[in-house]
Write an enzyme that holds these catalytic residues in place. Structure first.
Site, PDB file in Angstrom:
ATOM      1  N   MET A   1      17.255 -45.525 -30.126  1.00  0.00           N
ATOM      2  CA  MET A   1      18.045 -44.564 -30.837  1.00  0.00           C
ATOM      3  C   MET A   1      19.088 -43.938 -29.953  1.00  0.00           C
ATOM      4  SD  MET A   1      17.399 -40.723 -31.193  1.00  0.00           S
ATOM      5  CE  MET A   1      16.187 -40.557 -32.336  1.00  0.00           C
TER       6      MET A   1
ATOM      7  N   GLY B   1       7.974 -43.355 -29.661  1.00  0.00           N
ATOM      8  CA  GLY B   1       9.328 -43.858 -29.532  1.00  0.00           C
ATOM      9  C   GLY B   1      10.262 -43.239 -30.545  1.00  0.00           C
ATOM     10  N   CYS B   2      11.394 -43.882 -30.758  1.00  0.00           N
ATOM     11  CA  CYS B   2      12.405 -43.356 -31.676  1.00  0.00           C
ATOM     12  C   CYS B   2      11.798 -43.040 -33.039  1.00  0.00           C
ATOM     13  CB  CYS B   2      13.524 -44.383 -31.833  1.00  0.00           C
ATOM     14  SG  CYS B   2      14.757 -43.925 -33.061  1.00  0.00           S
ATOM     15  N   PHE B   3      12.042 -41.827 -33.514  1.00  0.00           N
ATOM     16  CA  PHE B   3      11.406 -41.433 -34.774  1.00  0.00           C
ATOM     17  C   PHE B   3      12.001 -42.125 -35.991  1.00  0.00           C
ATOM     18  CE2 PHE B   3      13.673 -37.145 -33.717  1.00  0.00           C
ATOM     19  CZ  PHE B   3      14.930 -37.667 -33.988  1.00  0.00           C
ATOM     20  N   TRP B   4      13.140 -42.789 -35.851  1.00  0.00           N
ATOM     21  CA  TRP B   4      13.681 -43.533 -36.991  1.00  0.00           C
ATOM     22  C   TRP B   4      12.707 -44.620 -37.437  1.00  0.00           C
ATOM     23  CZ3 TRP B   4      19.161 -44.784 -34.638  1.00  0.00           C
ATOM     24  CH2 TRP B   4      19.917 -43.602 -34.576  1.00  0.00           C
TER      25      TRP B   4
END
Length: 217
Positions: free
Chosen positions: A1, A51-54
């Protein structure tokens, strides 16, 4: 991200560099947890970092019984819970998701199984995929003592079973959850052609559907 806030020109370069990078993810076959949290109340809440919350948000919003998923920051203080500050890797936050779910449809332990199997790699220390730093760490933020015990027991169970080729580095942590900025919410759904989503998150969602068909919406 790390590409989230880059200008359009830079995103174009990244799109070219990501050509052919998207790869077939697969759910790691792991056993179900032997213990679980009782299915009490209309809803329960889980807070998980990986990791990336997306991508974390994208996976869990496709799980049957999940009512809502919110991207945010956990483990640090309220006054520094903003993307620019968390990105300095000095605030002690982890990018995380808050999952509100119906325990009569999906249990806490089942969410943990998805978390360890496909939502992230629990053997990567302070990183996930292209993102590195403590804000991308693997961490569980239990909402009560029962969740904490189930999480600890499950990590011990997976470790004893040698479910992964490397040691599990996931930590059990305390800390409040703070929602991220509006532009981070539902990012997967709103930006299906973003190069980061195409390269890292779409394969993960596809792998979740393939590995857990009975859980997928």
């Amino acid at each position: 991200m790390l590409k989230a806030l880059l200008p359009a020109a830079a995103l174009g370069v990244l799109a070219l560099s990501f050509t052919g990078l998207a790869h077939a993810e697969r759910a790691v076959p792991i056993p179900a947890a032997r213990a679980d949290v009782p299915a009490t109340g209309a809803t329960q809440t889980a807070v998980l970092a990986g990791g990336c919350f997306w991508g974390m948000e994208a996976v869990f919003e496709h799980v049957k019984g999940v009512k809502s998923v919110t991207a945010g920051y956990a483990g640090g203080s309220r006054d520094t819970a903003t993307y620019p500050q968390v990105s300095t890797e000095t605030t002690r936050h982890a990018e995380a998701v808050r999952i509100v779910f119906d325990p009569r449809q999906v249990s806490y332990a089942t969410l943990l199984r998805v978390y360890f199997s496909i939502a992230h790699d629990p053997t990567e220390l302070n990183r996930q995929g292209p993102d590195s730093g403590p804000s991308y760490r693997s961490a569980i933020f239990p909402q009560d003592a029962r969740q904490a015990q189930v999480a600890r027991d499950y990590i011990a169970q997976l470790t004893a079973a040698k479910s992964f080729g490397q040691p599990i580095v996931t930590k059990i942590e305390n800390g409040a959850f703070y929602p991220a900025e509006a532009y981070h919410q539902n990012f997967f759904d709103r930006n299906p052609n973003h190069p980061y989503i195409v390269a890292w998150d779409k394969p993960k969602v596809a792998a979740f559907r393939a590995g857990f068909p009975s859980l997928a919406r």
